[in-house]
Structure formats: C-alpha cells, structure tokens
Motif scaffolding. Structure first.
Motif, short mmCIF file in Angstrom:
data_model
loop_
_atom_site.label_atom_id
_atom_site.label_comp_id
_atom_site.label_asym_id
_atom_site.label_seq_id
_atom_site.Cartn_x
_atom_site.Cartn_y
_atom_site.Cartn_z
N LEU B 171 0.83 -1.20 0.00
CA LEU B 171 0.00 0.00 0.00
C LEU B 171 0.87 1.25 0.00
O LEU B 171 2.06 1.20 0.35
CB LEU B 171 -0.92 -0.01 1.21
N LYS B 172 0.27 2.36 -0.37
CA LYS B 172 0.96 3.65 -0.44
C LYS B 172 2.23 3.55 -1.30
O LYS B 172 3.25 4.18 -0.99
CB LYS B 172 1.31 4.17 0.96
N HIS B 173 2.17 2.76 -2.30
CA HIS B 173 3.24 2.65 -3.28
C HIS B 173 2.68 3.13 -4.63
O HIS B 173 1.81 2.47 -5.20
CB HIS B 173 3.74 1.21 -3.41
N GLY B 196 6.83 6.76 0.57
CA GLY B 196 7.49 7.55 1.59
C GLY B 196 8.58 8.44 1.04
O GLY B 196 9.60 8.68 1.70
N GLY B 197 8.40 8.91 -0.16
CA GLY B 197 9.37 9.81 -0.77
C GLY B 197 10.56 9.10 -1.39
O GLY B 197 11.46 9.77 -1.92
N LYS B 198 10.58 7.80 -1.35
CA LYS B 198 11.71 7.06 -1.92
C LYS B 198 11.28 6.27 -3.15
O LYS B 198 10.17 5.74 -3.19
CB LYS B 198 12.28 6.09 -0.87
N ASP B 199 12.20 6.18 -4.08
CA ASP B 199 11.95 5.36 -5.27
C ASP B 199 12.26 3.90 -4.94
O ASP B 199 13.30 3.60 -4.34
CB ASP B 199 12.83 5.81 -6.43
N ILE B 200 11.39 3.03 -5.37
CA ILE B 200 11.60 1.59 -5.19
C ILE B 200 11.44 0.93 -6.55
O ILE B 200 10.38 1.02 -7.17
CB ILE B 200 10.58 1.01 -4.18
N ALA B 201 12.49 0.30 -6.99
CA ALA B 201 12.46 -0.37 -8.30
C ALA B 201 12.08 -1.84 -8.08
O ALA B 201 12.71 -2.54 -7.28
CB ALA B 201 13.82 -0.26 -8.97
N ILE B 202 11.05 -2.27 -8.78
CA ILE B 202 10.55 -3.64 -8.61
C ILE B 202 10.65 -4.37 -9.95
O ILE B 202 10.03 -3.95 -10.95
CB ILE B 202 9.10 -3.65 -8.12
N GLU B 203 11.43 -5.42 -9.95
CA GLU B 203 11.59 -6.21 -11.16
C GLU B 203 10.38 -7.13 -11.35
O GLU B 203 9.89 -7.74 -10.39
CB GLU B 203 12.85 -7.06 -11.09
N ALA B 204 9.92 -7.22 -12.60
CA ALA B 204 8.82 -8.13 -12.95
C ALA B 204 9.37 -9.11 -13.99
O ALA B 204 9.51 -8.77 -15.16
CB ALA B 204 7.64 -7.35 -13.50
N LYS B 205 9.69 -10.30 -13.56
CA LYS B 205 10.38 -11.22 -14.46
C LYS B 205 9.45 -11.78 -15.54
O LYS B 205 9.89 -12.14 -16.62
CB LYS B 205 10.99 -12.37 -13.64
#
Lengths: 203, 508
Positions: B171-173, B196-205
């Motif tokens: 949530l909140k992403h 939360g103000g940060k970038d989060i890189a999520i790989e989708a294989k």
C-alpha cells in the motif's frame, strides 16, 4: 451585479396561495433584507399591472425565523378577475434609513372562479394497496397533498381537467376527469423502486 | 538497473481488475507483488454497488433458470443498435463472453459471495446477468458504510484470498514509471514506484499488469476524448479512488496505444452523470459518505439527496436555467456542458447550481447545514434570491452570479409554476415555487464516472503499441483497458483474471 450594489435592499415574497378566487382577498408575506444585515424600517407595497398600489404594509420588528435579517410584513391583496395576474413589489424605506438601493421583485397568481364542488381523492400504492401520504395532487391550478390516510380534498370549479399525481419514486398516468358536482376518485400509483445506481426514478 | 524487489508479476492497482490478476497469477504459480497508491485496497470497486456483470450461463443464472450462453453474451455486446455495444472490439467481447462463466466460478472459489437475486440492467444485456456481492461485514472497513457499497465485499474477499495465496500487496506505493528495454520489441522489465518519498524499483520477471482504474480524474487526459470536460467536473469515487490515468500515461510513455476511443463519447451509460447529492463536492448517484466514513474528513459533507428535481431549479454559472431539470438524458448533459456565454473559458459549461427554498427543505426533510453540506464553496444560503447570488463562491465559479439575473430566473420560473407550463424548457408541470426564505444554492455540477476507453490490448490482455505490436510482458485490465464499453465490474474481473494467468505463463 450585487457586488456593485453594497447598499442593496432585496426582497422576497412567499406564502402566495394557489389558486386564489377572483375578487377575494388573499394574504402574502413580503420580506426585505439589507446587504449589510442591519435592521430595516419601512413599508412594502404591492403594485398591479396598471401601476396601482393595491396593498401596503409596514415591516415588523423581528426577522423571519431562520433568516439573518429579513424583516417582513403580511399583506392582504384583492385578486383581480383575470385568470393570471402578476404584481410588482417594492420597498419604501423609512425616511430615517441611510442611503439605500432598493430592488423590486414580482410574484404571480392563478385566479379562478369560486369553486362550487369538492373533489375527494384517495391514493394508494398499486401493489400493496397501502395509503400514500404526501402525494401532490394537481387539477389544473388546484392543488392539495394527501394526508396519512392517502386522502386529499380539493375545492374545484366545474370543468374538464387532467388529474395528476406526483410522489417521489412513484408514477401514475394523468387521469381525465370531468367535474360537474362533488365527486370522489380512488387512484393508484406504481412504486418504482431504486434498483440501479442510475436510479431511473430520480427525476 | 538495480532492483530493490524482484518478483514474477507486478500488478499496478489493487482494485477489482488488479486483485483478480493477482489471484489468477498466484493460481498459476507466479510470485506476485501488487502496488497500490492508496492507503487501502479496493480502488473504485470498493465504492461500487458490487454488481458483477458475468452472464453466459453462470451458476446463479442456472439456479434462476435464466437461459443464457456465451454466444448470447457476445451477440448482445456487439449489437450495432446500441451505443454501449456498437463500438466494442469484437475480439475482446468474444473472449469476455467465453470467460464469463469461469470467472464467476473463480470468484466463488475465492470466497466471494452473492445475493441470490438476478438484476436486470439498462444496458446491452438482453437477459439478467448481474448478481450483487455481499457487502463486507466489518463497517469500519467499508469506505462508504451502510449505503449498499457491496463492492467492498468483492475486493475484500479477493484481497484476502490474494494474501492467503501469497501475493504481496504494497500500500501507499505509487507507480511512477514502467521500465522497458530499448528498441523495437523491447520487453518490460519492471516498475519504479514511490513510497514515503523514496523510489523503489521492482523487477517483474514475467509481466506487469496495469490495473490503475481509468482516466476520468485526469482533466488533460479526459479532454482528449471530450474537450468540454474541463476542471469543474469532479470524478466519482473521489476522495477515495483517484482515476488519474497514470497507468495509461506510463504505458503510452513506452509506446502503448489507446483503443476504441469513440466509446467514451458514445452517450450510452454513466460516463457523465447527474449529481444526486447536492451541496457537496462529490455527489455521485449511488455514492453517499456517511459521517462515520473513514474518509469523511476529506469528503467534508454528505450532501442533500435529491429524489425529485421538482424540488429545485438548476442554473448555470450565469444564474440562468439551461434545461428541463427532471431530464437525466445526455440532452441534459449536453446543455449543462454548453458554453453559457463565458468568453474567457470556451470549453466546459461551468458550475451548475441547484436553487431551492425553505419549503423544499421542509418537504424533503433536508438539513441544510454541516455536515450535510459543505459551505466551503459548495453550498450557500441567504435571505433573498438576490443576496444568494452574491454568496455563490467556488474555485470553478470564475465570475459572480448577478443577483438581478438570478432573481429574474426565479421569478420567471415561479410564473411557470403559476401557469403550470414551463415555456422555456418544457419541464413537465413545474410543481413548486422557489419563494420561501431562506434560499439555498447547492453544487450540482454533473460528475464523471465511467472510463470507457483506454489502452489497446489483444485478447490475452497484452498491451499493444501504436504500431500494432504487442509490448512484451505488459498487460492491462479494468477501466484502463480500451475496447469494451461495459459499465461495471464484469470486464474488469474477466480481463484481470486473463492478464494474471497469461503473465504467469510467460517465460521469464
């Protein structure tokens, strides 16, 4: 524009009966409000289409309930003989009032002959036969609302009419009716329940 | 690219389509991460009536002896005689028709329960196909409680099932970008989300499913289809579920195409709707926020529910009536959206205000004060009509309404009540004068609902680019998907399920 008229005194006219009987006296209320919200003193006048002042009254000392500062008067006006009449209304301030910018307004009435007959209408729900309260009953300019027993009484003139019923979430076709004497009718309305977000019965 | 998280399938959006995709992908063995920008799951579906449009001969239809088949679903939804079926992509409708029954079973298998009463809908379907889910049983977890927001039962059950099966819901992403390999035929690799103000890189294989929920809240985007829809038109579902076109935009940034754009303006179904709860900012027909809603501090008012437009007149931003108030057709909307003489803003019709008096308040048992109305720009009261005009102040009301004009409008309407005939707009038997003080003005501007166009996909819900080629690994379902102008949850669930299934079966 109102913003250019900071000293405006504006008017409201309410409790105008419908219809009124030709030649008879009917009562209305007229209120006046200053833009500043100050207490107002003065008179209000009703003027007919020929420019004749047909009623006048003095504003009372207390505002109309639930308003900020609408000072008001009840006036009696004699109805004309024509089927429709429009009157102008204006405010005449007390000479001691500060500078003002008085606005006029108007109201209209439907006028009929004296009703000779009584029509009793009973309205029930089509599916359940339950009495329907709060149905707006219209017969030309004659109107009434049904009570808890689904009953309404209208004093009406002779003639041919379309009897119309109005109630939220209910429908009924207009019913042709000929008034020749006292009469009673029993009518039904179809309940159209809300079943879809688009709520087809929301008019 | 450095990935902070890695999974098989990333689903963007935890509404009906996204949750169906997540469950479906888990059912087919894929690891799943769902990103949701809101503080809770559900999206638009959380606030919906829970009407699930899945026919074709599903289990409940059989129980009620409703004769239906996939072929009948297909025939209905490609009917050229109706606006909601004429412009549909027939390949998508064919798949939808064939997948209705298995999708209904999928819902049952995942704990969704239905009220056993078939609903007839005023759309292209020729037999009853809609069944309504039960409302979620915990009122504090229903965003608009006690108002038949039965969609809460659908999305809560699907979210519960997704989590039980191992899907991770973040949530909140907020998705900011879809990452795709450069060059023709480049695969999508993952997303960048912000939390939360940060970038989060999520790989989708294996794949990414866009299920972000449509575009009607994005003024710039929606005006591609209808330039009249300027900023004054609010979006149904707010302030909970924002339809910001972020999925469409992120996909278009990497080459995706839109599809069946004419559906948005086909004037069939609730793309534009009348405001039913007036005096608040978001008064969509079936959506009413009680004061104990967890987001009531954002809603600010419940609104006054109008069950009969005989109780008020509607005036435009100049204080003039513009149409018969009891009409709810697109003729009404077209009049409301017309240019009403504003030379500084030619598009959009400006705010629409309901004007009524103390007698209407008494008849309707309205309470014209907070928390029922929002005096901060969406409701005003005054002792006279003239004075009321000057009190109508709203960010979208660019110029003040003239008191003289509004007074004349009301006087003229009152004369129609006297005569029994509306000489201007033919409102049938105008019933009530607007005469008794105090007087009120309530926000009643049409509100936008359905997104009926979106990204182009193939029948596997794979997103197609502007040259007609599949973008490998990218999927779309729900209101962000174009090609099928059906109102409600059915198409979202079907194509969500298809997207999750197909993505999970792709090679990494």
């Amino acid at each position: 524009m109102q913003h250019d008229r900071p000293n405006a005194i504006s008017l409201a006219v309410w409790d105008v009966p419908m219809p009124v009987v030709a030649g008879e006296t009917f009562s209305i209320k007229i209120g006046a409000k200053s833009a500043s919200g100050r207490a107002l003193a003065g008179r209000v006048e009703v003027i007919d289409s020929s420019g004749t002042v047909v009623a006048t009254g003095t504003l009372g000392g207390a505002p109309w309930p639930e308003t900020e500062a609408l000072y008001w008067a009840a006036l009696d006006v004699q109805a004309l003989a024509q089927p429709f009449a429009e009157y102008a209304v204006r405010f005449i301030p007390d000479p001691r009032e500060p500078a003002y910018d008085a606005l006029a307004t108007r109201f209209s009435i439907a006028i009929t002959a004296k009703p000779e007959h009584k029509l009793t209408v009973k309205v029930t729900e089509q599916a359940t036969a339950a009495a329907l309260e709060g149905v707006e009953v219209r017969l030309g300019s004659f109107r009434a609302r049904t009570n808890a027993a689904g009953r309404a009484e209208l004093n009406v003139c002779e003639g041919e009419y379309q009897l119309q019923l109005f109630r939220t979430a209910h429908i009924a076709p207009a019913t042709p009716i000929k008034i020749e004497g006292d009469a009673s009718v029993e009518l039904t309305m179809l309940h159209v329940p809300e079943d879809h977000p688009d709520a087809r019965w929301v008019r | 690219m450095e990935w902070h998280l890695s999974t098989d399938v990333v689903v963007i959006g935890a509404g009906a389509a996204g949750l169906a995709a997540a469950v479906s992908a888990r059912d087919h063995g894929a690891a799943v991460v769902v990103v949701e920008e809101n503080f809770d799951i559900g999206g638009h579906a959380m606030l919906s009536g829970g009407r699930v449009h899945l026919g074709g001969g599903n289990a409940l239809q059989k129980k009620f002896n409703i004769k239906d088949s996939p072929d009948q679903v297909f025939a209905d939804w490609i009917n050229y005689g109706r606006g909601d079926s004429r412009y549909n992509d027939r390949d998508l409708v064919r798949v939808f028709a064939d997948e209705c029954v298995p999708t209904f079973q999928f819902l049952l298998d995942n704990g969704v329960t239905f009220i056993e009463k078939p609903i007839v809908t005023p759309d292209a379907s020729t037999v009853p196909r809609v069944f309504v889910t039960h409302e979620w049983h915990i009122p504090s977890e229903v965003i608009a409680p006690r108002r038949n927001r039965n969609g809460s039962g659908l999305v809560r059950r699907l979210a519960e099932s997704a989590r039980n099966k191992g899907a991770q819901i973040l949530l909140k992403h907020e998705m900011m970008q879809i990452v795709r390999d450069q060059g023709k035929g480049g695969k999508v690799r993952g997303i960048v989300a912000q939390a939360g103000g940060k970038d989060i890189a999520i790989e989708a294989k294996k794949g990414i499913v866009i299920a972000t929920g449509g575009h009607t809240g994005n003024v710039n985007f929606r005006r591609m289809f209808d330039p009249r829809l300027t900023e004054e038109y609010q979006q149904a579902g707010l302030p909970y579920s924002f339809q910001g076109a972020d999925g469409e935009l992120a996909a278009m940034d990497i080459g995706a195409s839109l599809w069946a754009t004419g559906s948005q303006t086909s004037e069939a179904g609730p793309a534009i709707t009348k405001t039913r709860h007036v005096g608040c900012r978001w008064g969509y027909l079936s959506l009413y926020f009680e004061t104990d809603s967890p987001i009531f501090h954002l809603c600010k008012a419940t609104g006054l529910t109008v069950t009969d437009w005989q109780e008020a007149i509607l005036v435009d931003q100049t204080g003039r009536r513009f149409w018969n108030e009891v009409d709810s057709s697109y003729a009404f909307f077209n009049a409301a959206l017309g240019n009403h003489g504003d030379k500084t803003k030619l598009n959009g019709g400006g705010p629409i205000w309901a004007i009524f008096d103390a007698d209407a308040v008494a008849r309707q048992k309205w309470k014209p004060r907070p928390p029922h109305v929002d005096p901060d720009g969406y409701f005003a009261s005054a002792d006279t009509i003239f004075e009321l005009a000057g009190r109508i102040k709203n960010p979208y009301q660019k110029q003040p309404i003239s008191g003289d004009v509004l007074q004349e409008t009301v006087n003229r309407y009152n004369s129609f009540v006297t005569t029994g005939a509306d000489a201007d707009f033919n409102k049938p038997t105008p019933l009530h004068k607007i005469a008794k003080p105090p007087f009120h003005a309530a926000w009643a501007t049409p509100i936008l609902h359905d997104s009926l166009t979106g990204l182009r996909t193939d029948t596997n819900a794979q997103v197609i680019d502007i040259r007609g080629e599949v973008i490998p690994g990218l999927y779309c379902a729900g209101e962000s998907q174009g090609g099928f102008a059906q109102h409600g949850l059915g198409r979202c669930l079907v194509f969500g399920r298809i997207a999750g299934r197909h993505a999970s079966q792709r090679n990494s």
